[in-house]
Design a protein around this motif. Structure first.
Motif, short mmCIF file in Angstrom:
data_model
loop_
_atom_site.label_atom_id
_atom_site.label_comp_id
_atom_site.label_asym_id
_atom_site.label_seq_id
_atom_site.Cartn_x
_atom_site.Cartn_y
_atom_site.Cartn_z
N UNK A 1 19.72 2.14 -61.26
CA UNK A 1 18.60 2.42 -60.91
C UNK A 1 17.53 2.80 -62.13
N UNK A 2 17.86 2.74 -63.23
CA UNK A 2 17.19 3.09 -64.58
C UNK A 2 15.68 2.47 -64.46
N UNK A 3 15.92 1.23 -63.87
CA UNK A 3 14.51 0.51 -63.91
C UNK A 3 13.53 1.23 -63.16
N UNK B 1 9.47 10.32 -47.71
CA UNK B 1 8.93 9.20 -47.63
C UNK B 1 9.42 8.35 -48.82
N UNK B 2 8.96 9.01 -50.10
CA UNK B 2 9.17 8.72 -51.35
C UNK B 2 10.59 7.74 -51.43
N UNK B 3 11.73 8.64 -51.16
CA UNK B 3 13.04 8.53 -51.01
C UNK B 3 13.23 7.14 -49.85
N UNK B 4 12.69 7.23 -48.99
CA UNK B 4 12.88 6.18 -47.87
C UNK B 4 12.09 4.94 -48.63
N UNK B 5 11.32 4.91 -49.52
CA UNK B 5 10.68 3.54 -50.13
C UNK B 5 11.87 2.99 -50.98
N UNK B 6 12.36 3.82 -51.68
CA UNK B 6 13.53 3.68 -52.77
C UNK B 6 14.66 2.96 -51.80
N UNK B 7 15.04 3.58 -50.95
CA UNK B 7 16.38 3.42 -50.34
C UNK B 7 16.17 1.99 -49.47
N UNK B 8 14.91 1.59 -49.37
CA UNK B 8 14.67 0.27 -48.55
C UNK B 8 14.67 -0.85 -49.41
N UNK C 1 17.06 -1.86 -51.44
CA UNK C 1 18.18 -2.52 -51.29
C UNK C 1 18.76 -2.06 -49.93
N UNK C 2 18.19 -2.10 -48.88
CA UNK C 2 18.55 -1.60 -47.55
C UNK C 2 20.16 -1.84 -47.27
N UNK C 3 20.47 -2.91 -47.04
CA UNK C 3 21.63 -3.41 -46.92
C UNK C 3 22.78 -2.88 -47.75
N UNK C 4 22.47 -2.98 -49.08
CA UNK C 4 23.51 -2.50 -49.95
C UNK C 4 23.79 -0.97 -49.92
N UNK C 5 22.68 -0.28 -49.87
CA UNK C 5 22.64 1.21 -49.60
C UNK C 5 23.31 1.50 -48.49
N UNK C 6 23.04 0.85 -47.30
CA UNK C 6 23.97 1.29 -45.86
C UNK C 6 25.36 0.79 -46.06
N UNK C 7 25.86 -0.25 -46.76
CA UNK C 7 27.25 -0.46 -46.83
C UNK C 7 27.97 0.62 -47.92
N UNK C 8 27.17 0.78 -49.13
CA UNK C 8 27.58 1.89 -49.81
C UNK C 8 27.76 3.12 -49.23
N UNK C 9 26.62 3.70 -48.49
CA UNK C 9 26.85 5.07 -47.78
C UNK C 9 27.93 5.11 -46.69
N UNK C 10 28.27 3.79 -46.05
CA UNK C 10 29.01 3.92 -45.02
C UNK C 10 30.44 3.86 -45.67
#
Length: 170
Positions: A9-11, A133-140, A142-151
């Protein structure tokens, strides 16, 4: 040494990421009544006292009423209407937030951070809460990848407190 997650996430720029992940308003506590820690605030309230069913039925966060409560696994849920309370009681798993109500992006990072009931999203019938809200924006992003990883991460951390998780970080 930075984890692969942080390097990836360095970018986004260090300050933005750390502000999004570390700025927390409001205190949270947790319970381990059912071996799964749940994100609770004062009086064991889940979802900061907001009605979890309203996210699905009204499409917006709605504060629950103290007179309309139901307890599950040591967590007290509040509802805006008796109808919503009945819906929840008939199928609590359908309406409870993913990851015990902790920030979905925090879980992705191996942490249990509090969540703002105003920062949320329903994906595939699951309610996800986020830090802000800022975290939500970042999370969204890569939404699918973030959910798979968190799961994948959640089963490994669900019985640990955030203090325990934080002490493991090199």
């Amino acid at each position: 040494m930075q984890s692969g997650f942080i390097r990836g996430l360095s970018w986004l720029g260090g300050p933005i990421l750390w502000i999004a992940l570390l700025v927390v308003d409001g205190a949270t506590e947790a319970t381990s009544d059912s071996a799964v820690e749940i994100n609770l605030v004062q009086n064991r309230l889940a979802v900061n006292g907001y009605d979890p069913v309203a996210y699905f039925t009204d499409g917006v966060p709605v504060p629950g009423r103290p007179a309309l409560e139901h307890e599950v696994g040591g967590a007290v849920y509040r509802f805006a209407s008796e109808e919503n309370r009945r819906r929840f009681m008939s199928d609590p798993q359908r309406f409870t937030p993913a990851y015990g109500g902790f920030c979905a992006y925090g879980v992705r990072a191996g942490r249990k951070l509090p969540a703002d009931p105003m920062a949320w999203r329903i994906v595939d019938g699951r309610l996800f809460l986020l830090l802000n809200p800022g975290t939500k924006t970042i999370w969204e992003l890569n939404l699918g990848e973030n959910i798979v990883s968190a799961d994948a991460i959640w089963p490994k951390i669900l019985t640990l407190t955030d203090a325990e998780l934080q002490s493991r970080v090199p």
